[in-house]
Enzyme design. Structure first.
Site: not given
Ligand code: CP3
Length: 431
Positions: A108, A112, A121, A157, A233
């Protein structure tokens, strides 16, 4: 409105050079029928124009028994990489080849905590960024450039494939993803579609833009969710504490469970194929919630289908990184998927985890992401500790044990990159 043709870096991002429309239909051809590294249906869609030293003639080990063969002497032959100079530092480490220094990137890394990401964003939802290749590429490139890392993971995602299968979801502020109508019955699973992965081609288009920007300078990582984590999920409808619905379905409706995982593998293989065709060097499979399983349940309900997926992705011509959290007890079983690299969380010291794996694959990790909130001196100690434990063996990629969290000081992340760079293992060079 931001001008999407302009990157943060002031560069104009070129238009995709690969025509992706209609690609999906061609991707259903099985990969085993063609030379490794060549796109199964269309050899002209070979991922990137390969450099002679970079030709990935990569066939995965497919032991007929589940005990993994140590990957060693034949690696050069499998990868086609020149033993001394070929391939990016990151790709070479995935294949356990000697490197000039340990490669580093962060889970990640575009998120954020980074002001440039938050600036985007403010104008776009998370899904908009994912679905517009120019934006997804800009966010990916900006993070990798700003941190000066050895690999860029495409901004996307894990849950993007769900709507193509018939399950809509949204991101709710503070709650993460919420699936509107979670799967609960065999009929729900029966109804899922697995023939629409072509709708995900925007991710491959973004990868193409990132590859055009970086060329061979750094590794480009595509990613997919694992069958188990995506299934959880889809069944729970969001994050979960005890995975009661998921495990109940798994135990009590094994035929439906297997149908779900098999449908997921069809979609995920095709989605990975699109990413590889667009130039991804490596595919990371996120099994973020695998740590919720006992070793017995992992072996009975998850390992066989995950092994199938790993092999199918490797047959596309790229190495696979397989990542999970809280997996100390599962590592030997996870190794049996045949993945080239295992992602390690921070709960087990890296040397202990690697020894448990008999050093038979590469490893990625494993700094606790919350360490990044400490003072630089402590961060440096922890970074050095991990690098010392890796001991200069080929096949270590420095990373965190899970994703960077909001509020993390960006300078500390940049400092980690410098700490990794300046480290020289006791007794000489790496590899
Ligand atoms: O540089 C990077 O890694 C960004 C790319 C990326 C995102 N999601 C964007 C994102 C990657 C590799 C993911 C994978 C992802 N998504 C996983 C596996 C990685 C892990 O953390 O174990 C999972 C479980 C998800 C599902 C998901 N997406 C969740 C549970 C959440 C909320 C978590 C939180 O931090 O609030 C997201 C949202 C998400 N996906 C964000 C980002 C940058 C943050 C929310 C936002 O920008 O509004």
């Amino acid at each position: 409105m931001p001008d999407e043709s302009r990157g943060f870096l002031g560069t104009t991002l070129p238009k995709s050079k690969i025509e992706l429309s209609g690609l999906a239909a061609t991707l259903l051809v099985r990969p085993e029928t063609c030379a490794p590294g060549v796109h199964p249906a269309n050899p002209a869609l070979r991922p990137r124009d390969p450099q002679p030293s970079e030709m990935l003639i990569f066939t995965s080990p497919m032991p007929s028994n589940p005990t993994p063969e140590p990957i060693s002497a034949d690696l050069g032959a499998r990868s086609g990489l020149d033993a001394v100079n070929g391939g990016s530092r990151f790709l070479r480490a995935c294949l356990r080849k000697p490197v000039d220094r340990t490669p580093v990137w962060f889970l990640r890394q575009a998120g954020r905590y980074m002001p440039e990401y938050m600036a985007v964003r403010r104008h776009h939802t998370l899904l908009e960024i994912c679905k517009r290749p120019q934006l997804a590429a800009e966010v990916t490139i900006t993070a990798a450039e700003k941190l000066d890392v050895d690999a860029a993971i495409i901004f996307a995602d894990l849950l993007l494939p769900l709507p193509t299968m018939g399950l809509d979801f949204e991101f709710q502020a503070g709650e993460g993803p919420v699936v509107h109508k979670p799967l609960r019955t065999p009929e729900d699973i029966q109804r899922l579609r697995s023939d629409r992965a072509g709708e995900l081609s925007y991710v491959a288009e973004a990868i193409d833009l990132v590859v055009t920007h970086f060329k061979d300078r750094i590794g480009i990582i595509g990613f997919i969710g694992s069958p188990f984590t995506l299934a959880s999920y889809m069944i729970e409808g969001g994050g979960s504490r005890n995975y009661v619905h998921t495990k109940t379905l798994m135990y009590r409706q094994p035929a439906a469970w297997h149908m779900l995982l098999e449908k997921l593998v069809v979609v995920l293989r095709e989605y990975a194929a699109q990413q590889v065709a667009a130039g991804a060097d490596v595919i990371q499979i996120f099994d973020s919630w695998a740590g919720a399983l006992s070793v017995a349940d992992y072996r009975d309900f998850v390992l066989p289908i995950t092994r199938t997926l790993v092999r199918e992705v490797q047959a596309l011509g790229v190495p696979v990184i397989y990542f999970g959290v809280d997996t100390a007890s599962l590592l030997p079983a996870m190794r049996e998927t045949g993945a080239d690299v295992l992602g390690l969380d921070w709960r087990t010291p890296l040397n202990e985890a690697w020894r448990k794996l008999d050093y038979s694959c590469a490893v990625q990790g494993n700094l606790d992401p919350i360490t990044l909130f400490a003072d630089p001196e402590l961060i440096r100690d922890r970074v050095r500790q991990i690098l010392t434990e890796a001991g200069g063996r080929p096949g270590h990629i420095f990373n965190l044990g899970h994703g960077i969290v909001p509020g993390t000081p960006v300078e500390h992340v940049q400092q980690v990159v410098r700490f990794v760079r300046e480290f020289v293992p006791a007794g000489g060079t790496l590899g």
